[in-house]
Design an enzyme around this catalytic site. Structure first.
Site, short mmCIF file in Angstrom:
data_model
loop_
_atom_site.label_atom_id
_atom_site.label_comp_id
_atom_site.label_asym_id
_atom_site.label_seq_id
_atom_site.Cartn_x
_atom_site.Cartn_y
_atom_site.Cartn_z
N GLY A 49 34.26 38.64 36.95
CA GLY A 49 34.87 37.41 36.47
C GLY A 49 34.04 36.22 36.91
N GLN A 54 32.37 27.58 39.10
CA GLN A 54 31.35 28.34 39.85
C GLN A 54 29.93 28.07 39.35
OE1 GLN A 54 33.70 32.24 39.59
NE2 GLN A 54 32.66 32.42 41.55
N CYS A 100 33.65 37.36 46.21
CA CYS A 100 33.49 36.21 45.31
C CYS A 100 32.01 35.91 45.16
CB CYS A 100 34.22 35.00 45.88
SG CYS A 100 34.11 33.53 44.84
N LEU A 101 31.57 35.70 43.93
CA LEU A 101 30.16 35.40 43.69
C LEU A 101 29.74 34.10 44.38
CD1 LEU A 101 30.00 36.32 39.89
CD2 LEU A 101 29.20 37.69 41.82
N HIS A 142 42.42 35.52 40.76
CA HIS A 142 41.23 35.03 41.48
C HIS A 142 40.55 33.91 40.68
CE1 HIS A 142 37.53 35.90 44.06
NE2 HIS A 142 37.05 35.11 43.10
N GLU A 143 40.37 34.14 39.39
CA GLU A 143 39.67 33.14 38.56
C GLU A 143 40.53 31.90 38.34
OE1 GLU A 143 36.69 33.67 38.41
OE2 GLU A 143 36.71 35.82 38.78
N HIS A 146 40.21 29.55 41.10
CA HIS A 146 38.99 28.73 41.08
C HIS A 146 39.20 27.43 40.30
CE1 HIS A 146 35.92 30.96 43.20
NE2 HIS A 146 36.07 32.04 42.46
#
Ligand SMILES: [Zn+2]
Length: 189
Positions: A49, A54, A100-101, A142-143, A146
């Site tokens: 995702g 991000q 997380c990226l 999670h997304e 963000h």
């Protein structure tokens, strides 16, 4: 330049609530290019995702997809979600590992709702309304976080479960109470 740099924790974009996208602009080249860039960036980073903040874009947009974990999860096709609203469908919270990226290499146990209703717009501006459950529900939450300046660390209830992936694989595998089997299909977004 389709693949964009992913900003890391400390960048203000990750702590700034994202703005809604004007629905009538969704089909315009600017937003369509942003969507295409996000999909490529997510795939390039082997994430499941990615949210627009991000890559430094303060807009309410995230993408997700997952493949290759047939024993545990059905494949999740590519989803593009714009201006989302999510509503928990289950009171129950389930704990599982996340990464997380934007917080590379760290993993931690995060509680999430087992299922959430997702409402918003798709990449063509058409209404979305569906229920995501299990692994997909985790990715969505999670997304969605963000878009509100929240990262998974904020959701953790016990920071002792935080660790680096390499140390994790070396020391934690097989430990009682740690489901090492989950490490192959951790939600990273
Ligand atoms: Zn993330």
């Amino acid at each position: 330049m389709p693949v964009q740099p992913i900003v890391r924790l400390g960048h203000p974009a990750l702590r700034t609530p994202a703005r809604p996208i004007e629905p009538e602009t969704i089909r315009e080249p600017g937003i369509q290019q942003l969507i295409a860039d996000m999909v490529e960036t997510m795939q390039d980073a082997y994430g499941v995702g990615l949210a627009a903040p991000q890559i430094g874009a303060g807009l309410q947009l995230f993408v997700y997809a997952s493949a290759g974990h047939p024993e545990r999860h059905p494949d999740i096709p590519l989803h593009v979600v714009i201006n989302p609203m999510i509503t928990p469908q289950a009171r129950e919270l389930v704990y599982d590992w996340e990464g997380c990226l934007s917080i590379p290499d760290l993993r931690g146990m995060v509680p999430r709702h087992l299922a959430v209703r997702v409402q918003g717009l798709d990449r063509d501006g058409r209404p979305l309304d569906y229920v995501a459950s299990d692994f997909e529900a985790r990715i969505v939450q999670h997304e969605y976080d963000h878009l509100n300046g929240i990262v998974f660390l904020d959701r953790m209830r016990d920071l002792r479960t935080l660790g680096y992936t390499a140390e994790w694989n070396e020391h934690m595998e097989g430990e009682e109470g740690w489901d090492a089997g989950d490490m192959g299909d951790i939600a990273v977004g």
